[in-house]
Write an enzyme that holds these catalytic residues in place. Structure first.
Site, PDB file in Angstrom:
ATOM      1  CB  CYS A 120       1.371   7.804  -4.021  1.00  0.00           C
ATOM      2  SG  CYS A 120       2.232   9.264  -4.654  1.00  0.00           S
ATOM      3  CG  HIS A 225       0.203   9.830  -0.004  1.00  0.00           C
ATOM      4  ND1 HIS A 225       0.916   8.693   0.307  1.00  0.00           N
ATOM      5  CD2 HIS A 225       0.870  10.434  -1.011  1.00  0.00           C
ATOM      6  CE1 HIS A 225       1.991   8.627  -0.470  1.00  0.00           C
ATOM      7  NE2 HIS A 225       1.987   9.671  -1.280  1.00  0.00           N
ATOM      8  CD  GLU A 227      -0.664   7.327   3.095  1.00  0.00           C
ATOM      9  OE1 GLU A 227      -1.612   7.130   2.305  1.00  0.00           O
ATOM     10  OE2 GLU A 227       0.456   7.746   2.735  1.00  0.00           O
TER      11      GLU A 227
END
Ligand code: MN
Length: 259
Positions: A120, A225, A227
Site C-alpha cells: 500500500c 493489503h 496481510e
C-alpha cells in the site's frame, strides 16, 4: 543447547513502524506496527522485528545490514513535494520523518539487492523512491477511477475489486492465477511508473496495483493489503512466503559457520 543451524532457518524481516500517540492517561508518542503484518511474516516462516522512525542514516544502514528482508508497511500519504506533486490540499497524515526513513531504506534495499515486500503506502514509497509519481487523490484526479477507498467503511478483508496480473511476473508465479480479488484501502495510487519498475497488476480502471523490479532478487509492491487476506485466500500468504524465501536465500552466513 542452542543449535546454530536454527539461526539460519528463520530470516530476520524488518517491518516499518508508524508514529502515533498512546491512549494512556498521559499520552506519549509511540511507534506502532499493526499486528496483522507481524502475524503474516511469522506465519510465512520469518522472524519479524520492528524498525522505528527518527533514526539517522548511519543507524538505518546498520539495521538494514543485519536484516535479511524488509517489509514496507501501509500508512498515511507521502508528502507530494517528494514527487513534484502540487495538490497538497488532497493529502493527509503526512509524516516527513517517515517519508525520509522509508525513501532512504527503499533506495538502499534496491542498491543492496535486499529482498523486500512493499504494501500500500510501501508500494507508493517504492515508486517515489525510484523517481515515479502519484495521484494525490484518485477520485479527484484519475480519469474514470473506480472507488478504491474503503477505509473504515467495511472490514479490512472486504474484497473490493479484482486485479489482473501480468503473466511473466514474480507476482503471477506467486499468486498462480491471471486475476485475483483484493481489498482496497487507499485513496492514492501510482501515476507515472518509476523507470526501474514494471507494472504487474492492474485494477479494472487501469490503475497499477502491483510493481516489481526485474533486476532485483525480490522487490515486490502491491497496492492492496495481503496481510488482511491470508485467511481468505492462501495465495496472499504466499506473498509473504515469497519474501521470506528470498530473504532466506539472501541471508548472510553466521560468522561462526565460516571456516
Ligand atoms: Mn484498489
Amino acid at each position: 543447547m542452542m543449535n546454530t543451524h536454527d539461526l539460519t532457518t528463520k530470516p530476520l524481516i524488518g517491518c516499518m513502524a508508524y508514529r502515533k500517540t498512546s491512549a494512556q492517561t498521559y499520552p506519549a508518542p509511540v511507534f506502532g506496527l499493526t499486528t496483522s503484518y507481524v502475524e503474516a511474516i511469522a506465519e510465512a516462516g520469518g522472524a519479524p522485528v520492528m524498525i522505528p522512525l527518527g533514526l539517522d542514516e548511519p543507524a538505518l544502514r546498520v539495521i538494514l545490514t543485519r536484516l535479511d528482508g524488509l517489509l514496507l508497511t501501509g500508512g498515511g500519504d507521502i508528502d507530494p513535494a517528494e514527487y513534484g506533486g502540487d495538490r497538497a490540499e488532497l493529502v493527509h497524515d503526512i509524516d516527513p520523518d517517515r517519508d525520509r526513513v522509508e525513501l532512504f531504506l527503499a533506495r538502499e534495499a534496491m542498491v543492496r539487492h535486499k529482498p523486500f515486500l512493499a504494501i500500500c503506502r510501501g508500494h507508493q514509497i517504492l515508486n517515489v523512491a525510484l523517481g515515479g509519481t502519484l495521484y494525490e487523490d484518485l477520485m479527484t484526479i484519475m480519469p474514470r477511477a473506480i472507488k478504491h477507498d474503503f477505509f473504515g467503511e467495511l472490514p479490512r478483508n472486504y474484497q473490493a475489486h479484482e486485479v489482473t496480473i501480468r503473466p511473466e511476473s514474480k507476482l503471477a508465479a506467486i499468486i498462480g492465477r491471471s486475476a485475483v480479488a483484493v481489498n482496497s484501502l487507499h485513496h492514492q495510487g501510482i501515476r507515472d511508473l518509476a523507470p526501474d519498475l514494471v507494472a504487474t497488476a492492474f485494477a479494472p480502471d487501469g490503475l497499477i496495483e502491483g510493481v516489481e523490479a526485474p533486476a532485483h532478487p525480490f522487490a515486490v509492491g502491491v497496492q492492496w493489503h495481503p496481510e488482511n487476506l491470508i485467511h481468505d485466500n492462501p495465495s496472499m500468504l504466499d506473498l509473504f512466503r515469497g519474501l521470506v524465501g528470498a530473504a532466506l536465500a539472501n541471508q548472510a552466513p553466521e560468522p561462526s559457520l565460516i571456516s
